[in-house]
Write a protein that holds these residues in place. Structure first.
Motif, PDB file in Angstrom:
ATOM      1  N   GLY A  46     -15.575  18.737  53.359  1.00  0.00           N
ATOM      2  CA  GLY A  46     -14.618  17.683  53.327  1.00  0.00           C
ATOM      3  C   GLY A  46     -13.291  18.232  53.959  1.00  0.00           C
ATOM      4  O   GLY A  46     -12.591  17.475  54.640  1.00  0.00           O
ATOM      5  N   SER A  47     -13.015  19.442  53.605  1.00  0.00           N
ATOM      6  CA  SER A  47     -11.670  20.147  53.873  1.00  0.00           C
ATOM      7  C   SER A  47     -11.527  19.933  55.673  1.00  0.00           C
ATOM      8  O   SER A  47     -10.582  19.577  56.005  1.00  0.00           O
ATOM      9  N   SER A  98     -10.593  13.727  42.419  1.00  0.00           N
ATOM     10  CA  SER A  98     -10.351  15.148  41.687  1.00  0.00           C
ATOM     11  C   SER A  98      -9.016  15.192  40.685  1.00  0.00           C
ATOM     12  O   SER A  98      -8.914  15.881  39.814  1.00  0.00           O
ATOM     13  N   ASP A 102      -9.629   8.989  53.001  1.00  0.00           N
ATOM     14  CA  ASP A 102     -10.586  10.131  52.667  1.00  0.00           C
ATOM     15  C   ASP A 102     -11.854   9.481  51.619  1.00  0.00           C
ATOM     16  O   ASP A 102     -11.559   9.386  50.581  1.00  0.00           O
ATOM     17  N   ARG A 127     -17.496  16.673  34.272  1.00  0.00           N
ATOM     18  CA  ARG A 127     -16.279  17.230  35.111  1.00  0.00           C
ATOM     19  C   ARG A 127     -15.101  17.359  34.155  1.00  0.00           C
ATOM     20  O   ARG A 127     -14.761  16.020  33.839  1.00  0.00           O
TER      21      ARG A 127
HETATM   22  N1  PXG Z   1     -11.314  15.096  50.092  1.00  0.00           N
HETATM   23  C1  PXG Z   1     -11.748  14.810  49.081  1.00  0.00           C
HETATM   24  C2  PXG Z   1     -11.512  13.223  48.661  1.00  0.00           C
HETATM   25  C3  PXG Z   1     -12.613  15.492  48.114  1.00  0.00           C
HETATM   26  O1  PXG Z   1     -12.811  14.902  46.780  1.00  0.00           O
HETATM   27  C4  PXG Z   1     -12.260  17.241  49.704  1.00  0.00           C
HETATM   28  C5  PXG Z   1     -11.552  16.572  50.665  1.00  0.00           C
HETATM   29  C6  PXG Z   1     -12.646  18.779  50.095  1.00  0.00           C
HETATM   30  O2  PXG Z   1     -14.105  18.686  50.350  1.00  0.00           O
HETATM   31  P1  PXG Z   1     -14.716  20.325  50.393  1.00  0.00           P
HETATM   32  O3  PXG Z   1     -16.189  19.991  50.838  1.00  0.00           O
HETATM   33  O4  PXG Z   1     -14.063  20.712  51.507  1.00  0.00           O
HETATM   34  O5  PXG Z   1     -14.480  20.807  48.950  1.00  0.00           O
HETATM   35  C7  PXG Z   1     -12.813  16.588  48.357  1.00  0.00           C
HETATM   36  C8  PXG Z   1     -13.505  17.678  47.557  1.00  0.00           C
HETATM   37  C9  PXG Z   1     -13.882  17.411  41.186  1.00  0.00           C
HETATM   38  C10 PXG Z   1     -14.051  18.183  42.688  1.00  0.00           C
HETATM   39  O6  PXG Z   1     -14.692  17.731  40.215  1.00  0.00           O
HETATM   40  C11 PXG Z   1     -13.925  17.347  44.009  1.00  0.00           C
HETATM   41  C12 PXG Z   1     -14.142  17.897  44.898  1.00  0.00           C
HETATM   42  C13 PXG Z   1     -14.404  19.336  45.218  1.00  0.00           C
HETATM   43  C14 PXG Z   1     -14.640  19.809  43.918  1.00  0.00           C
HETATM   44  C15 PXG Z   1     -14.518  19.395  42.765  1.00  0.00           C
HETATM   45  O7  PXG Z   1     -13.108  16.189  41.221  1.00  0.00           O
HETATM   46  N2  PXG Z   1     -13.861  17.116  46.404  1.00  0.00           N
END
Ligand code: PXG
Length: 445
Positions: A117-118, A230, A258, A411
């Protein structure tokens, strides 16, 4: 100390792994180890069954250990474990892009592959800036995010993000020229709303204020999560996203959704933009794309954006961006198998048919001690607890721990307990999830 820790792993052996977004010392003193997963469940290393209330981390939408994905990955590893996609191609990368284009919101049929996602977010921000340059508006470099937004942990995503703990440590190292919209969480007006709140669409007009401050001619893109995950599940007020779309159109600003957590069925349609009937210019995804099995992300672009790059000499590289593992063949195989499962089992719309039952279940927690809000949309639910005086997050962390001890994984973020189960969840599992969380909240002072 947890006496049950896998015999093969001593406590000293926990030190080397610097764990992400984790209180390392607290965790290593009392580890919570997952050893196996199947369907709706994890099993701990000491053999306890744990109901997965969060689809791993919002990614295992089709449930765990799907045989079809294992087989596709195994086969691909045996056929061609890696192939470059810089000036070379391999067929399933194109097949996957076409399959995703078929699922995509209208016109979003150009797909750029990433590994997370990042990376999807940083890719989308770079595409937005480069797009304006390609169409002769190279002065448009400013990016607008939103308070409480989460867009991953790259420098771009961190900068447009709006969660203070993810930002404050890195102070002056933020990408310059970023501003933020206000978030849309308002418990005073919207507490215990079922689904999207009616109050708050006017908050989108704050974009006009930022445009008046910076001038549209300096702004490349606005990035928001259709639903913030998040930061504790923040829903868009009815009409809010449409208003953002209108303002971006008026000022030729690229709108990025996103959809890293909302993509692939979480809110009852393949993407939130389809569920809310608002089409962005760029859309970032990851997580559910491969059911969490192999890291992969994808940025969906409107064709007009892609076409803006397709000019100049044909032998020139149009976008100087990409990853060694963009469209990794094993990830492509995992994604194709995942999309097959989603299609065969109707999972990309299943959240819509469960949404009513889910909403009733999560809202049954209204009235429990310390519960100050309950929020829901599709198969997302959140319970916000009143923080303990001077100890933000402590009550919710205790709730999270007790749920885990009682066989349910949720979570915790701040004082919010978030739920986002695999989309294969059954009624009795919804009941168990909510009954366990309810009993824990009742037992937590
Ligand atoms: N954008 C959004 C909207 C996300 O929720 C990312 C980017 C980043 O993705 P990566 O794959 O690089 O981690 C996220 C990640 C939680 C939680 O519990 C949410 C995420 C990651 C870990 C925990 O809310 N989202």
């Amino acid at each position: 100390m947890n006496a049950q820790l896998t015999p093969a792993l001593s406590h000293d052996e926990l030190d080397a792994f610097w764990m992400p977004f984790t209180a390392n010392r607290q965790f290593k003193a009392q580890p919570r180890m997952l050893a196996r997963a199947q369907g709706m469940h994890y099993w701990t290393d000491d053999g306890r069954e744990v109901l997965d209330g969060v689809a791993g981390l919002w990614c295992v939408n089709a449930g765990h250990a799907r045989r079809e994905i294992t087989e596709a990955v195994t086969k691909q590893l045996g056929t061609m474990e890696f192939a470059p996609t810089f000036q070379m191609g391999h067929p399933i990368a194109f097949e996957l892009a076409n399959r995703l284009a078929d699922l995509a919101p209208p016109g979003m049929d150009r797909i750029f592959f990433t590994n997370s996602g990042s990376e999807s977010v940083d890719t989308a921000l770079k595409i937005a800036i480069a797009y304006h340059r390609a169409r002769g508006a190279g002065q448009r470099t400013r990016l607008i995010g939103r308070e409480k937004g989460y867009h991953g942990v790259g420098f771009g995503g961190m900068s447009v993000g709006g969660m203070v703990n993810n930002r404050k440590t890195f102070g002056a190292s933020m990408v310059p020229g970023v501003d933020h919209l206000p978030h849309t969480l308002d418990i005073e007006h919207n507490a215990f709303t079922r689904g999207l709140p009616q109050w708050g669409a006017h908050l989108a007009n704050e974009l006009e204020r930022l445009i008046a401050l910076h001038d549209a001619s300096t702004i490349a893109a606005v990035i928001v999560e259709p639903i913030s995950g998040s930061a504790g599940v923040i829903l868009p007020p009815v009409g809010y996203l449409k208003r953002l779309r209108e303002i971006c159109d008026k000022h030729e600003i690229v709108l990025i959704f996103d959809e890293v957590i909302t993509g692939f069925g979480r809110v009852g349609k393949p993407f939130a933009s389809l569920a809310f009937d608002v089409t962005p210019d760029l859309m970032t995804t990851a997580k559910g794309l491969t059911n969490g099995s192999i890291p992969m992300g994808a940025v969906f672009a409107q064709r007009k954006i892609y076409d803006a790059f397709m000019q100049g000499p044909e032998n020139s590289i149009e976008l100087f961006h990409g990853y060694t593992y963009s469209a990794h063949p094993v990830a492509c195989a995992a994604a194709l198998a995942t999309l097959d499962i989603y299609a065969k089992e109707g999972l990309l719309t299943r959240a819509a048919s469960l949404a009513g039952e889910w909403e009733n279940a999560v809202h049954s927690m209204r009235g429990l001690p310390h519960v100050i809000d309950v929020r829901n949309c599709g198969l997302i639910g959140a319970v916000e607890l009143e923080p303990r005086a001077g100890k933000p997050g402590a009550r919710a962390f205790e709730v999270f721990l007790k749920c885990f001890e009682r066989g349910v994984m949720v979570r915790q973020t701040g004082d919010v307990i978030a739920m986002s189960p695999p989309l294969i969840i059954e009624s009795k599992q919804i009941a168990k999830l909510v009954e366990t969380l309810s009993s824990v909240i009742r037992d937590t002072a």
